[in-house]
Design an enzyme around this catalytic site. Sequence first.
Site, PDB file in Angstrom:
ATOM      1  N   HIS A 161      42.075 -30.101  12.987  1.00  0.00           N
ATOM      2  CA  HIS A 161      40.611 -30.050  13.058  1.00  0.00           C
ATOM      3  C   HIS A 161      40.169 -29.676  14.480  1.00  0.00           C
ATOM      4  O   HIS A 161      40.910 -29.889  15.444  1.00  0.00           O
ATOM      5  CB  HIS A 161      40.018 -31.428  12.743  1.00  0.00           C
ATOM      6  N   CYS A 248      38.581 -40.099  13.651  1.00  0.00           N
ATOM      7  CA  CYS A 248      38.658 -39.975  12.180  1.00  0.00           C
ATOM      8  C   CYS A 248      38.325 -41.254  11.447  1.00  0.00           C
ATOM      9  O   CYS A 248      37.936 -41.213  10.284  1.00  0.00           O
ATOM     10  CB  CYS A 248      40.066 -39.612  11.735  1.00  0.00           C
TER      11      CYS A 248
END
Length: 255
Positions: A161, A248
């Site tokens: 990401h 996250c």
Amino acid sequence: MTILAFTRAVSSRIAQCELTHLAREPIDVERARAQHAAYEHLLSDLGCSVQRVAGAEEQADAVFIEDTAVVLPTIAVMTRPGAQSRRAEVDAVAAALAAYRPLAFITAPGTLDGGDVLRAGRTLFVGRSTRTNDAGIAQLRAFAAPQGFTVSQIDVGGALHLKSAVTEVNANTLLVNSAWVDVRQFREWQIIDVDPEEPAAANVLRIGNALVHGVAYPRTRARLEAAGCRVHAVDVSELAKAEGAVTCCSVLVEL
Ligand code: CIR
């Protein structure tokens, strides 16, 4: 200002998580849960009101709640995660966030993971990755532009990401792995680069003036501290085996 930090429990199925860059290895669920609980306690100590979104046991990756939502001051954009196996995670998070923000939804063919969205001032840097596609970015832009945000697309290579490669340290500064992302795209920000021996160290979670960072990155932590940052190190080594890091594991909502 009150900050709500939404989290989700570690599923007993976490070892069946999605993996992109890492080889699969055993994950000790109880150890992962203990690390996750310590992370929640730290967020609480830093002044967040931690709320767990229930119902994640069947969803191997649900602990990585960040990927399900992008919360802006006036709306929450519910994502459509790039991994098919993760799409069911969104419903319960949407139900929890609906009490705090009007919701918008990324829809097919768009895909977007929250881990690809970095908010820095009034800019949303959005990673174009294996999880986030052009249609997802276009939909996010349509939702965010009326809220006063500029969406800037960044190509992500080498990392899962965008926020594996760059996160916000303070209003003027980004922590970057410059091997994974082109720093010329961040002209208005000062840059702290990760230590070359710690390529995964660019993910920090900013809570006010405090930074939450993985304990596995002492060299990069020293760079942050030398720049005057207050860093709280947490051990997330079991979650890292599932390609998760500190941002996250929460969705922050400012009230
Ligand atoms: C996945 O591949 O989707 C999970 N195993 C890890 C997600 C980590 N999320 C994040 O960095 N925002």
